[in-house]
Design an enzyme around this catalytic site. Sequence first.
Site, short mmCIF file in Angstrom:
data_model
loop_
_atom_site.label_atom_id
_atom_site.label_comp_id
_atom_site.label_asym_id
_atom_site.label_seq_id
_atom_site.Cartn_x
_atom_site.Cartn_y
_atom_site.Cartn_z
N HIS A 1 0.85 -1.19 0.00
CA HIS A 1 0.00 0.00 0.00
C HIS A 1 0.88 1.24 0.00
O HIS A 1 1.87 1.29 0.72
CB HIS A 1 -0.89 -0.03 1.25
CG HIS A 1 -1.63 1.25 1.50
ND1 HIS A 1 -1.45 1.99 2.65
CD2 HIS A 1 -2.53 1.92 0.75
CE1 HIS A 1 -2.23 3.05 2.60
NE2 HIS A 1 -2.89 3.04 1.46
N HIS B 1 2.49 11.18 -1.33
CA HIS B 1 1.58 10.78 -0.26
C HIS B 1 1.77 11.77 0.89
O HIS B 1 2.51 11.52 1.82
CB HIS B 1 1.84 9.35 0.22
CG HIS B 1 0.80 8.85 1.18
ND1 HIS B 1 1.10 8.24 2.37
CD2 HIS B 1 -0.56 8.90 1.12
CE1 HIS B 1 -0.01 7.92 3.00
NE2 HIS B 1 -1.04 8.30 2.26
#
Length: 323
Positions: A37, A114
């Site tokens: 992930h 991110h």
Amino acid sequence: MKTRPAGIGNVHADWMGSLPSKLSAMPLRHLAVPGSHDSFTFWVDVHAPVGPDQKVYVKYLATMFSVLAKKVMVKWSMTQNLTFKEQLDAGIRYFDLRVSSKPGESGNEIYFIHGLFGHKVRDGLLEISSFLGRHRKEVVFLDFNHYYAMEAEHHVYLISMLQEVFGSKLCNNCAVENVTLDYLWEKKYQVIVFYHHPSAQGVPVMWPGNKIPAPWANTTEPIKLIEFLETTLKERDKQGSFHVSQAILTPTVNTVAKGLLWGLRSYLVERNLPTIMSWVEAQRPGVDGVNIITSDFVDLTDFANVVIKLNNLLLSEQNRKPR
């Protein structure tokens, strides 16, 4: 990119190529495949501006308390410790990729993102391509599912980059049921790219996002996560797509506030990993079972090995069938 000493080693660098012929003949959608992930977050740039994927209040805090805020963001933005090469050596074959341009920067350069910017996408792709060149029977799924601050020219640039870096390794979009390892090896395909944006329509080697659904539980509670994973597996399409089970917990603003200085790994992931891994160990691949399973910090447990070993259950099922 600099590669740190791997904590796991390359014990599963060739696991796909080592599968028995019974499994290499099965559709890949029926096999268990380990994934990561936010795969690229092993390094983020604390000197760059906060990414355009962040809410306004986060950008404001990062501007007001630059150094401190970014140190906290690193603890909550990083979901992996291993580089792409280290993940590949450990057996990871699915990569969850989020990308962005840098607002204000000239040119069309694309970066992983991110919360904070990561490496240039090109550098990551070259690292993956280098691995694939050394391991000709290994296949990767590259899932480009979030795009930020990207105009039409950025997408053209990224799609061209993917074709340039991987070339004939790219698998053409086709019926998912036809995609077996035997088929991929015969065609010398090693990369399946999913591009969740209309810009890729009409490009034969870009697969649409609807062929790889990845339901997201969006919870901090492991019991709710497992209930969600069970429900979405039961609802999995019988044909026409791969399937990603995201075995991850997602922090809320409240979670971050409570565990501010600890970070995602210490405050949320480590304490709940035993429960999540127990669920993973109990799964079965196959038509109605798991396919791709993703995790945060894939090096904290024997995650990849556990997922890969699930494929042995398919062999025992075949051996029980009457001849």
